[in-house]
Write an enzyme that holds these catalytic residues in place. Sequence first.
Site, PDB file in Angstrom:
ATOM      1  N   ASP A   1      21.100  -3.827 -34.172  1.00  0.00           N
ATOM      2  CA  ASP A   1      21.303  -3.063 -32.937  1.00  0.00           C
ATOM      3  C   ASP A   1      20.037  -2.634 -32.209  1.00  0.00           C
ATOM      4  OD1 ASP A   1      20.672  -1.120 -35.014  1.00  0.00           O
ATOM      5  OD2 ASP A   1      21.101   0.359 -33.449  1.00  0.00           O
TER       6      ASP A   1
ATOM      7  N   ASP B   1      22.049  -5.739 -40.472  1.00  0.00           N
ATOM      8  CA  ASP B   1      21.312  -4.467 -40.326  1.00  0.00           C
ATOM      9  C   ASP B   1      22.284  -3.339 -40.709  1.00  0.00           C
ATOM     10  OD1 ASP B   1      19.515  -2.441 -39.246  1.00  0.00           O
ATOM     11  OD2 ASP B   1      20.929  -2.357 -37.572  1.00  0.00           O
TER      12      ASP B   1
ATOM     13  N   ASP C   1       0.749  -1.251   0.000  1.00  0.00           N
ATOM     14  CA  ASP C   1       0.000   0.000   0.000  1.00  0.00           C
ATOM     15  C   ASP C   1       0.780   1.303   0.000  1.00  0.00           C
ATOM     16  OD1 ASP C   1      -2.509   0.614  -0.627  1.00  0.00           O
ATOM     17  OD2 ASP C   1      -3.375   0.360   1.356  1.00  0.00           O
TER      18      ASP C   1
HETATM   19  C1  G6P Z   1      -7.606   1.241   3.040  1.00  0.00           C
HETATM   20  C2  G6P Z   1      -6.119   1.316   2.794  1.00  0.00           C
HETATM   21  C3  G6P Z   1      -5.341   0.586   3.875  1.00  0.00           C
HETATM   22  C4  G6P Z   1      -5.745   1.090   5.227  1.00  0.00           C
HETATM   23  C5  G6P Z   1      -7.259   0.998   5.400  1.00  0.00           C
HETATM   24  C6  G6P Z   1      -7.720   1.584   6.720  1.00  0.00           C
HETATM   25  O1  G6P Z   1      -7.986  -0.062   2.913  1.00  0.00           O
HETATM   26  O2  G6P Z   1      -5.841   0.777   1.527  1.00  0.00           O
HETATM   27  O3  G6P Z   1      -3.966   0.754   3.705  1.00  0.00           O
HETATM   28  O4  G6P Z   1      -5.110   0.366   6.249  1.00  0.00           O
HETATM   29  O5  G6P Z   1      -7.892   1.695   4.355  1.00  0.00           O
HETATM   30  O6  G6P Z   1      -7.226   2.884   6.881  1.00  0.00           O
HETATM   31  P1  G6P Z   1      -6.298   3.303   8.080  1.00  0.00           P
HETATM   32  O7  G6P Z   1      -5.837   4.668   7.759  1.00  0.00           O
HETATM   33  O8  G6P Z   1      -7.175   3.240   9.269  1.00  0.00           O
HETATM   34  O9  G6P Z   1      -5.158   2.335   8.178  1.00  0.00           O
END
Ligand code: G6P
Length: 735
Positions: free
Chosen positions: A689, A508, A142
């Site tokens: 190349d 080439d 994430d």
């Molecule tokens: C979304 C995001 C997560 C996050 C979640 C809850 O799913 O993709 O990375 O953990 O929300 O949000 P928070 O800020 O409470 O972690």
Amino acid sequence: MSKTIIVSNRLPLQLSIENDQVSSHPSVGGLATGLKSVHRDNNGLWIGWTGLTKEETPDHLKSEIQQAVTNQQCAAVELTQRDMDGFYYGFSNRTIWPLFHYFMEYAEFDDENWEIYKSVNQKFAQVVLENLEDGDTVWVHDYQLMLLPQMIKEQRPDVSIGFFLHIPFPSYEVFRTLPWREQLLNGLLGADLLGFHTYDYERHFLSSVSRILGHEVSFNEITFKDRLIKVDSFPMGIDYEKFSASAKANYQQTDKTQSELQRRLDLHATATPDAKMILSIDRLDYTKGIANRLRAFEHFLEKYPHYSEKVRLVMLAVPSRSNVPQYQVLKKEIDELVGRINGKFSTVSWTPVWYFYRSMPFENLIDLYTSCDVALITPIRDGMNLVAKEYVATRIDRTGVLILSEMAGAAKEMNEALLINPNNINLIADTIKEALEMPVEEQKKRNKFMQSRLKRYNVEKWASDFMVKLDAVKGNQTVVKAKHINEKRQTVILEQFQKANKRIFFLDYDGTLRGFVNNPGDAKPDVALLEMIKKLQAPDQNEVVIISGRDSVTLGEWFQDVPVTLISEHGVLKKTYGQDWELTETMNNDWVPTIQPVLQTYVDRTPGTFIEEKNYSIAWHYRKADPQLGEQRANELSNVIRELTSNHGLSVLSGNKVIEIKSSNVHKGKAANNHILNKNYNFIFCIGDDWTDEFMFHDLPETAITVKVGLANTAARYYVDDTDQVRDMLQMFIK
Ligand code: G6P
Ligand code: ADP
């Protein structure tokens, strides 16, 4: 034994201190709930934040906290209050979150937050490196940790690193507004495999990599320094068995084992048997479209007044990121909207909206899922939305209707839901009516499809697909597999040459026989080159083919006195010595007038560039342009042309300082292969190349000696350093 290390901002458990006691709660949110079962089933380690800052952690509770974390196979990253403010409430949730969800007006660009984001990513990297053992795989999750893959890769290039983004990746036009866009992309490119929920997010990411960093992107692969990085979409699933088993258990509850919430829900159902319940569950987040949902429900009650007392919206909003100003504003707005609707429509025996602003235990979630006839899920943008999937999974008798926003990633897989545009209040109101009136048979039919898909592509399958792919990438990643031509290899090739009695050389021209010059017209072959080619062609056993992207007039003129075969325009035309040019395929060029003006705009905007029109292709040269501007425009142009020409049988070739558009029906590989067909050559040599030569390297028989000029990702078996080495090598066949 090697292990998988999961890294995410939030651990699956969140600790808090109440009355000097450490207590632990499960985390809310798609990432933590989804990955929990993956972690449980693997002997891995999960690294993340506990929910407590350094300042909130008294010394005497430290070992207890440590224990709570290790008990769940986790390791904590210690963050200070300042870290949380700059990293979590700051850069992650005031910059990336709004921008990636297309709430550009909410995105703040603050240098100090960026600095803290970097330093917190570094803290995570530190803990990962401390726990990393040989053979371990790291899976980073994430938007809070987008710099982490690069930080780990720099210290441990041997480690296999995966990254999954749980939120949308926005279009290039939005992403490019970010002042730190290069750094974030470079951070991500530390990973060997990058995963997104949907193909659209993947496409947006690749487009940004290509346009902003200028890296070579081919299908879903990025060539980055000496590595190939794969990008793919893996729509995240849910722990289907857990939800459906919990729903079954819920139906078997007795009065005594029921929760208080379930009792109230049942009471409502018995008191008003023909009234229906609509469910709404999310974190209280502006991306979730909660306000619009309430407005749509209000509109529904206005438009269809006979539903008064016959329907209730049960709305659970889980508190989230409450230090961020927009979330505070939203909370106020929702409170007011709920108040307004209840004030306007309530009767003595009926309140239209039941509103809960809190987190609930898992059992209550199941109570809500199983008791409500309709789930109304209307995010303005959502990476995936697991609540939609969970609702469907808990409907064990297959009744229930899901109304889902098109803007949620989940909509891509849940076609049988009633899909709505979350900004269309009137449509949502009508869809609520449609859902309430949908015949049970129809509900079951729709849910059956969705359930079987959710069951099959569950969260374990999602995670294992990702890991299998990551493993495969790692084993297959070295970009340059070709071997350098040294003296020893040269001798082996020469021996093969000497043993053969029917030999062919595909050569080439630009970048191979001749170095590049600013003006392509000045690249005429020098006398030494012409002499060398004549000698190479001289023995009866040898045949030389000059195979080039050049037009036939130029090629014909330059080699008019050399008895070789010429193939021009990447294989479109062929000329046997002493004969006329002939087409190798039936071709058309009626697309050229459409593409030409697009190239012309790039010529107008990019000094030093020009168009070369050939018979069946058209090229835009940028060798003389400012190098940076040229690369930037070339990237832009090839993206534009690819979009314009998709499905039109044309291909866009990025050559050496040239973008060429031609029919995909013909290429050097096809032309070379057609040329050798049924002729039983026992020595095939091919040298080139650039990209356009890759078709030959790829398509010629495996026994062919294929040689690339320059060190790069190639399908050729060998490579030489430069055009000087090309001539040395050809000279070897003449002596
Ligand atoms: C979304 C995001 C997560 C996050 C979640 C809850 O799913 O993709 O990375 O953990 O929300 O949000 P928070 O800020 O409470 O972690
Ligand atoms: P997001 O990740 O943006 O919060 P999702 O719908 O993808 O949205 O994921 C929400 C997850 O949080 C779901 O798995 C849901 O079961 C869980 N959840 C939502 N509300 C609660 C709650 N009150 N208590 C526990 N878990 C919750």
